[in-house]
Design a protein around this motif. Structure first.
Motif, PDB file in Angstrom:
ATOM      1  N   MET A  29     -29.195  -5.070  31.476  1.00  0.00           N
ATOM      2  CA  MET A  29     -28.603  -6.346  31.119  1.00  0.00           C
ATOM      3  C   MET A  29     -27.268  -6.043  30.446  1.00  0.00           C
ATOM      4  O   MET A  29     -27.202  -5.191  29.562  1.00  0.00           O
ATOM      5  N   LYS A  30     -26.210  -6.710  30.894  1.00  0.00           N
ATOM      6  CA  LYS A  30     -24.875  -6.434  30.370  1.00  0.00           C
ATOM      7  C   LYS A  30     -24.179  -7.762  30.062  1.00  0.00           C
ATOM      8  O   LYS A  30     -24.090  -8.633  30.920  1.00  0.00           O
ATOM      9  N   TYR A  31     -23.696  -7.895  28.835  1.00  0.00           N
ATOM     10  CA  TYR A  31     -22.943  -9.090  28.446  1.00  0.00           C
ATOM     11  C   TYR A  31     -21.461  -8.817  28.603  1.00  0.00           C
ATOM     12  O   TYR A  31     -20.936  -7.843  28.051  1.00  0.00           O
ATOM     13  N   GLY A  36     -17.798 -14.365  29.531  1.00  0.00           N
ATOM     14  CA  GLY A  36     -18.844 -15.194  28.961  1.00  0.00           C
ATOM     15  C   GLY A  36     -20.098 -15.298  29.807  1.00  0.00           C
ATOM     16  O   GLY A  36     -20.730 -16.347  29.834  1.00  0.00           O
ATOM     17  N   HIS A  37     -20.456 -14.246  30.507  1.00  0.00           N
ATOM     18  CA  HIS A  37     -21.698 -14.283  31.263  1.00  0.00           C
ATOM     19  C   HIS A  37     -22.485 -12.986  31.106  1.00  0.00           C
ATOM     20  O   HIS A  37     -21.979 -11.998  30.595  1.00  0.00           O
ATOM     21  N   ILE A  38     -23.727 -13.042  31.548  1.00  0.00           N
ATOM     22  CA  ILE A  38     -24.630 -11.904  31.452  1.00  0.00           C
ATOM     23  C   ILE A  38     -24.962 -11.432  32.857  1.00  0.00           C
ATOM     24  O   ILE A  38     -25.303 -12.243  33.722  1.00  0.00           O
ATOM     25  N   LEU A  39     -24.862 -10.143  33.088  1.00  0.00           N
ATOM     26  CA  LEU A  39     -25.224  -9.556  34.373  1.00  0.00           C
ATOM     27  C   LEU A  39     -26.582  -8.878  34.242  1.00  0.00           C
ATOM     28  O   LEU A  39     -26.786  -8.057  33.350  1.00  0.00           O
ATOM     29  N   ASP A  58     -30.051 -20.377  31.161  1.00  0.00           N
ATOM     30  CA  ASP A  58     -30.501 -19.141  31.807  1.00  0.00           C
ATOM     31  C   ASP A  58     -31.042 -18.136  30.793  1.00  0.00           C
ATOM     32  O   ASP A  58     -31.793 -17.241  31.153  1.00  0.00           O
ATOM     33  N   LEU A  59     -30.684 -18.271  29.522  1.00  0.00           N
ATOM     34  CA  LEU A  59     -31.157 -17.322  28.512  1.00  0.00           C
ATOM     35  C   LEU A  59     -32.676 -17.371  28.348  1.00  0.00           C
ATOM     36  O   LEU A  59     -33.314 -16.348  28.153  1.00  0.00           O
ATOM     37  N   LYS A  60     -33.263 -18.555  28.426  1.00  0.00           N
ATOM     38  CA  LYS A  60     -34.725 -18.665  28.352  1.00  0.00           C
ATOM     39  C   LYS A  60     -35.365 -17.980  29.552  1.00  0.00           C
ATOM     40  O   LYS A  60     -36.399 -17.327  29.434  1.00  0.00           O
ATOM     41  N   LYS A  61     -34.755 -18.117  30.719  1.00  0.00           N
ATOM     42  CA  LYS A  61     -35.277 -17.468  31.926  1.00  0.00           C
ATOM     43  C   LYS A  61     -35.175 -15.950  31.799  1.00  0.00           C
ATOM     44  O   LYS A  61     -36.082 -15.223  32.196  1.00  0.00           O
ATOM     45  N   ILE A  62     -34.069 -15.477  31.236  1.00  0.00           N
ATOM     46  CA  ILE A  62     -33.888 -14.037  31.043  1.00  0.00           C
ATOM     47  C   ILE A  62     -34.935 -13.511  30.064  1.00  0.00           C
ATOM     48  O   ILE A  62     -35.516 -12.449  30.290  1.00  0.00           O
ATOM     49  N   GLU A  63     -35.191 -14.256  29.002  1.00  0.00           N
ATOM     50  CA  GLU A  63     -36.202 -13.852  28.032  1.00  0.00           C
ATOM     51  C   GLU A  63     -37.581 -13.773  28.695  1.00  0.00           C
ATOM     52  O   GLU A  63     -38.347 -12.842  28.450  1.00  0.00           O
ATOM     53  N   LYS A  64     -37.875 -14.721  29.583  1.00  0.00           N
ATOM     54  CA  LYS A  64     -39.173 -14.746  30.264  1.00  0.00           C
ATOM     55  C   LYS A  64     -39.339 -13.548  31.195  1.00  0.00           C
ATOM     56  O   LYS A  64     -40.366 -12.862  31.164  1.00  0.00           O
ATOM     57  N   ILE A  65     -38.340 -13.261  32.029  1.00  0.00           N
ATOM     58  CA  ILE A  65     -38.477 -12.144  32.976  1.00  0.00           C
ATOM     59  C   ILE A  65     -38.499 -10.812  32.224  1.00  0.00           C
ATOM     60  O   ILE A  65     -39.238  -9.902  32.600  1.00  0.00           O
ATOM     61  N   THR A  66     -37.736 -10.703  31.140  1.00  0.00           N
ATOM     62  CA  THR A  66     -37.740  -9.468  30.366  1.00  0.00           C
ATOM     63  C   THR A  66     -39.108  -9.227  29.744  1.00  0.00           C
ATOM     64  O   THR A  66     -39.626  -8.115  29.792  1.00  0.00           O
ATOM     65  N   SER A  67     -39.714 -10.267  29.207  1.00  0.00           N
ATOM     66  CA  SER A  67     -41.045 -10.094  28.610  1.00  0.00           C
ATOM     67  C   SER A  67     -42.086  -9.782  29.677  1.00  0.00           C
ATOM     68  O   SER A  67     -42.998  -8.978  29.443  1.00  0.00           O
TER      69      SER A  67
END
Length: 77
Positions: A29-31, A36-39, A58-67
């Motif tokens: 994950m790269k900010y 202003g976006h996350i890759l 999209d941050l909630k989605k990123i948190e979900k897939i990471t967990s």
């Protein structure tokens, strides 16, 4: 390297890639502050899928897939 436009497609491809070859998969994950976006990137040294998150929901989605991925990595199966 393929940029996936749809979040659901990235999520499915990343999880399937990890389940098929967990020993060789890497998730990064790269900010990018200037834009202003996350890759997000998932690779297994053969295939690579990427997703560019540009908005806050999209941050909630990123948190979900990471967990989910960390849960798979921590399990003994």
């Amino acid at each position: 390297m393929v940029f996936v436009k749809n979040w659901e497609d990235f999520e499915i491809a990343a999880e399937n890639m990890y389940m098929a070859n967990p020993q060789n998969c890497r998730y990064t994950m790269k900010y990018v502050h200037t834009k202003g976006h996350i890759l997000l990137k998932m690779t297994d040294n053969v295939k690579c899928v990427q997703y560019k998150a540009e908005n806050m929901p999209d941050l909630k989605k990123i948190e979900k897939i990471t967990s989910n991925l960390v849960g798979h990595m921590a399990s003994k199966e």
